[in-house]
Design an enzyme around this catalytic site. Structure first.
Site, PDB file in Angstrom:
ATOM      1  N   MET A   1       0.141   6.994   1.995  1.00  0.00           N
ATOM      2  CA  MET A   1       1.298   6.161   1.437  1.00  0.00           C
ATOM      3  C   MET A   1       1.761   5.834  -0.240  1.00  0.00           C
ATOM      4  SD  MET A   1       1.067   3.782   4.228  1.00  0.00           S
ATOM      5  CE  MET A   1      -0.387   2.872   3.794  1.00  0.00           C
TER       6      MET A   1
ATOM      7  N   GLY B   1      -9.149  10.754  -5.275  1.00  0.00           N
ATOM      8  CA  GLY B   1      -9.537  11.065  -3.822  1.00  0.00           C
ATOM      9  C   GLY B   1      -8.505  12.023  -3.083  1.00  0.00           C
ATOM     10  N   HIS B   2      -6.735  11.575  -2.911  1.00  0.00           N
ATOM     11  CA  HIS B   2      -5.799  11.942  -2.881  1.00  0.00           C
ATOM     12  C   HIS B   2      -5.466  13.701  -3.576  1.00  0.00           C
ATOM     13  CE1 HIS B   2      -3.750   7.949  -2.579  1.00  0.00           C
ATOM     14  NE2 HIS B   2      -3.280   8.673  -1.351  1.00  0.00           N
TER      15      HIS B   2
ATOM     16  N   LYS C   1     -12.576   7.331   4.423  1.00  0.00           N
ATOM     17  CA  LYS C   1     -12.517   5.829   3.730  1.00  0.00           C
ATOM     18  C   LYS C   1     -12.277   5.961   4.939  1.00  0.00           C
ATOM     19  CE  LYS C   1     -10.097   4.300   0.799  1.00  0.00           C
ATOM     20  NZ  LYS C   1     -10.112   2.940   1.394  1.00  0.00           N
ATOM     21  N   ASP C   2     -10.975   6.027   5.760  1.00  0.00           N
ATOM     22  CA  ASP C   2     -10.526   5.472   6.956  1.00  0.00           C
ATOM     23  C   ASP C   2     -10.833   5.857   8.022  1.00  0.00           C
ATOM     24  OD1 ASP C   2      -8.706   3.577   5.508  1.00  0.00           O
ATOM     25  OD2 ASP C   2      -7.683   5.452   4.389  1.00  0.00           O
TER      26      ASP C   2
ATOM     27  N   GLN D   1      -8.782   5.502  11.363  1.00  0.00           N
ATOM     28  CA  GLN D   1      -7.666   6.206  11.223  1.00  0.00           C
ATOM     29  C   GLN D   1      -8.175   7.884  11.717  1.00  0.00           C
ATOM     30  OE1 GLN D   1      -3.740   6.039   8.657  1.00  0.00           O
ATOM     31  NE2 GLN D   1      -5.761   7.668   7.747  1.00  0.00           N
TER      32      GLN D   1
ATOM     33  N   ARG E   1      -5.450   0.704  -2.909  1.00  0.00           N
ATOM     34  CA  ARG E   1      -5.596  -1.004  -2.668  1.00  0.00           C
ATOM     35  C   ARG E   1      -6.157  -1.836  -4.855  1.00  0.00           C
ATOM     36  NH1 ARG E   1      -4.166  -3.468   2.267  1.00  0.00           N
ATOM     37  NH2 ARG E   1      -3.557  -1.621   3.888  1.00  0.00           N
TER      38      ARG E   1
HETATM   39  O1  PAF Z   1      -3.698   6.718   5.014  1.00  0.00           O
HETATM   40  C1  PAF Z   1      -2.409   6.509   5.038  1.00  0.00           C
HETATM   41  O2  PAF Z   1      -2.055   7.052   3.566  1.00  0.00           O
HETATM   42  C2  PAF Z   1      -1.720   6.353   6.287  1.00  0.00           C
HETATM   43  O3  PAF Z   1      -1.950   4.916   6.937  1.00  0.00           O
HETATM   44  C3  PAF Z   1      -0.920   7.527   6.781  1.00  0.00           C
HETATM   45  C4  PAF Z   1      -1.791   7.803   7.584  1.00  0.00           C
HETATM   46  C5  PAF Z   1       0.079   8.026   5.588  1.00  0.00           C
HETATM   47  C6  PAF Z   1       0.344   7.120   7.652  1.00  0.00           C
HETATM   48  O4  PAF Z   1       1.512   5.748   7.292  1.00  0.00           O
END
Ligand code: PAF
Length: 283
Positions: A30, A36-37, A151-152, A155, A189
């Protein structure tokens, strides 16, 4: 780096790459990118021929409109970071492109148990929104492998279920959380925290390490209670949960039956300076 804004254009490009036998690694984001990304981009580059990143702040996964409005957006700086990191393709659609005329409708998807606990319980509708956009992104990018931050943690479990349930031939790879020097998990965040807040936020890491270090098979409940007490004593946290769970499916643990050699995870969610932070640690 090639940038595509429409599903049709990126699909056309990916079909072309696939017909030439290229494997596709995908890092959905997002935006508001951090190290990290970039570690996910590096992992994808090491394992796949072509690396695609997407930036899309998905409105349907925010159960709080204020949180959506405040989410940092910095496409220009993000594109430059991706380009520098060697990302091959950026998918940068807008809301109309991803949701067409469906008025931000989510696709009902059976998230099951995962929707009723932890993040699912605290953020109603969040995972429906995540599953909806992730399915759309996967159908646009057609990846072989997808790299997501642990971290998620929950998810990643939801996306693994999505891929299984929809029979998608995609490997989901959960990658380790990168941390600041004080232990704070990197997150988009964190930008919304003050310098003082960033220091305070390292409490999360401290308590997770405390649990990992002090728990034995005889005392998990006691150590968990001590960790919660440590957070409460700080006075500035609004703790949503601090829980111990089975790592493979996030099911509850019978504390009497705690066993060495079984994978458990400690998961944390709390508010600091009006920012919701999550983290976890495998025990
Ligand atoms: O983890 C995120 O940044 C979001 O939840 C994702 C997987 C890109 C979906 O919008």
């Amino acid at each position: 780096m090639l940038v595509f804004n429409t599903v049709e254009d990126i699909q056309y490009h990916i079909y072309d790459l696939k017909s030439n036998g290229k494997t596709i690694g995908f890092v959905p984001t997002m935006g508001a990118l951090h190290e990290g990304h970039l570690s996910l981009i590096r992992r994808s580059k090491a394992e796949c021929d072509i690396t695609v990143a997407s930036i899309f702040v998905n409105p349907t996964q925010f159960n709080d409109q204020k949180d959506f409005d405040k989410y940092p957006r910095m496409n220009e700086a993000d594109s430059q970071m991706l380009e520098k990191s060697g990302c091959d393709v950026l998918f940068l659609p807008d809301v109309v492109e991803m949701y067409q005329n469906s008025l931000l409708e989510v696709q009902p998807f059976d998230i099951g148990y995962l929707d009723t606990i932890l993040e699912g319980a605290k953020r109603p509708g969040h995972y429906q929104g995540v599953a909806t956009i992730v399915e759309k992104l996967f159908l646009s990018v057609l990846p072989d492998k997808v790299f997501m931050g642990l971290k998620d943690f929950q998810q990643v479990k939801v996306i693994e279920k999505l891929v299984r349930d929809k029979n998608m031939q995609i490997e989901i790879i959960g990658c380790p959380t990168l941390r600041e020097t004080n232990g704070l998990a990197m997150s988009s965040r964190n930008m919304r925290l003050s310098e003082d807040g960033k220091q305070k936020a390292s409490d999360i890491y401290q308590v997770l390490v405390y649990i990992k270090k002090h728990r034995t098979k005889d005392n998990p409940e006691r150590v968990l209670a001590q960790a919660k007490e440590m957070i409460a004593s700080k006075g500035y946290w609004n703790l949503e949960y601090l829980e111990l769970r089975h790592a493979h499916d996030l099911s509850e643990i019978d504390m009497e039956q705690w066993q060495e050699g079984v994978n458990y995870v400690a998961l944390y969610a709390g508010w600091l300076e009006g920012v919701r932070l999550i983290d976890n640690m495998s025990l």
